[in-house]
Write a protein that holds these residues in place. Structure first.
Motif, short mmCIF file in Angstrom:
data_model
loop_
_atom_site.label_atom_id
_atom_site.label_comp_id
_atom_site.label_asym_id
_atom_site.label_seq_id
_atom_site.Cartn_x
_atom_site.Cartn_y
_atom_site.Cartn_z
N THR A 1 -10.48 4.15 -5.92
CA THR A 1 -10.14 3.07 -4.99
C THR A 1 -9.35 1.98 -5.69
OG1 THR A 1 -12.15 3.54 -3.74
CG2 THR A 1 -11.12 1.42 -3.37
N ALA A 2 -9.75 1.61 -6.89
CA ALA A 2 -9.03 0.56 -7.63
C ALA A 2 -7.63 1.02 -8.00
CB ALA A 2 -9.82 0.19 -8.89
N ALA A 3 -7.48 2.28 -8.39
CA ALA A 3 -6.15 2.77 -8.76
C ALA A 3 -5.21 2.79 -7.56
CB ALA A 3 -6.27 4.17 -9.37
N ILE A 4 -5.71 3.26 -6.43
CA ILE A 4 -4.88 3.32 -5.22
C ILE A 4 -4.56 1.92 -4.72
CG2 ILE A 4 -4.86 4.01 -2.80
CD1 ILE A 4 -6.50 6.48 -3.67
N LEU A 5 -5.57 1.06 -4.62
CA LEU A 5 -5.35 -0.29 -4.11
C LEU A 5 -4.44 -1.09 -5.03
CD1 LEU A 5 -6.12 -2.41 -1.97
CD2 LEU A 5 -8.00 -3.06 -3.46
N GLY A 6 -4.65 -0.98 -6.33
CA GLY A 6 -3.82 -1.73 -7.27
C GLY A 6 -2.38 -1.28 -7.25
N SER A 7 -2.15 0.02 -7.16
CA SER A 7 -0.76 0.49 -7.14
C SER A 7 -0.06 0.12 -5.84
CB SER A 7 -0.70 1.99 -7.38
OG SER A 7 -1.47 2.68 -6.44
N LEU A 8 -0.78 0.15 -4.72
CA LEU A 8 -0.17 -0.29 -3.46
C LEU A 8 0.11 -1.79 -3.47
CD1 LEU A 8 -2.13 1.82 -0.82
CD2 LEU A 8 0.25 2.09 -1.54
N MET A 9 -0.80 -2.55 -4.07
CA MET A 9 -0.56 -3.99 -4.19
C MET A 9 0.64 -4.28 -5.08
SD MET A 9 -4.41 -5.54 -4.49
CE MET A 9 -3.83 -7.08 -5.14
N ALA A 10 0.80 -3.51 -6.15
CA ALA A 10 1.94 -3.70 -7.04
C ALA A 10 3.25 -3.40 -6.31
CB ALA A 10 1.80 -2.82 -8.28
N ILE A 11 3.27 -2.34 -5.52
CA ILE A 11 4.47 -2.01 -4.75
C ILE A 11 4.77 -3.12 -3.74
CG2 ILE A 11 5.40 -0.42 -3.02
CD1 ILE A 11 3.87 1.82 -4.50
N GLY A 12 3.72 -3.62 -3.08
CA GLY A 12 3.91 -4.71 -2.12
C GLY A 12 4.41 -5.98 -2.78
N THR A 13 3.91 -6.28 -3.96
CA THR A 13 4.36 -7.47 -4.68
C THR A 13 5.81 -7.32 -5.11
OG1 THR A 13 2.11 -7.78 -5.48
CG2 THR A 13 3.83 -9.00 -6.59
N LEU A 14 6.19 -6.14 -5.56
CA LEU A 14 7.59 -5.93 -5.94
C LEU A 14 8.52 -6.02 -4.73
CD1 LEU A 14 7.17 -3.05 -8.53
CD2 LEU A 14 7.71 -5.45 -8.97
N ILE A 15 8.05 -5.62 -3.57
CA ILE A 15 8.85 -5.77 -2.35
C ILE A 15 9.00 -7.25 -2.00
CG2 ILE A 15 8.85 -5.33 0.14
CD1 ILE A 15 7.71 -2.56 -0.47
N LEU A 16 7.94 -8.04 -2.27
CA LEU A 16 8.02 -9.48 -1.99
C LEU A 16 9.09 -10.18 -2.83
CD1 LEU A 16 4.33 -10.69 -1.58
CD2 LEU A 16 6.14 -10.72 0.13
N TRP A 17 9.41 -9.63 -4.00
CA TRP A 17 10.44 -10.23 -4.82
C TRP A 17 11.81 -10.15 -4.15
CZ3 TRP A 17 9.84 -13.13 -9.07
CH2 TRP A 17 8.62 -13.08 -9.73
N CYS A 18 11.98 -9.21 -3.22
CA CYS A 18 13.27 -9.06 -2.52
C CYS A 18 13.44 -10.08 -1.41
CB CYS A 18 13.38 -7.65 -1.94
SG CYS A 18 13.34 -6.36 -3.18
#
Length: 74
Positions: free
Chosen positions: A16-33
């Protein structure tokens, strides 16, 4: 039986932590755009650090508790 429960719980939390953390990282990188006017890049950097840390902890748990629970000595 307790060791099986501990193994299952650790694998579940790690996955759960691996999936949630990686999805959060992708979302955060999208926020940079997204252009923002408030200059809140520090908050985005904190969120990215937290999500990458959560991903690393999740994968570490999965690595530690990999294999069958019969091979794990408590």
């Amino acid at each position: 039986m307790v060791s099986l429960f501990v193994w299952f719980a650790a694998a579940w939390v790690g996955g759960t932590a691996a999936i949630l953390g990686s999805l959060m990282a992708i979302g955060t990188l999208i926020l940079w755009c997204v252009p923002n006017q408030s200059g809140a890049w520090q908050n985005q950097l904190k969120l990215l650090g937290f999500s990458v840390g959560l991903t690393i902890v999740g994968f570490a748990l999965l690595f530690i508790f990999s294999g069958s629970p019969a091979n794990i000595k408590f």
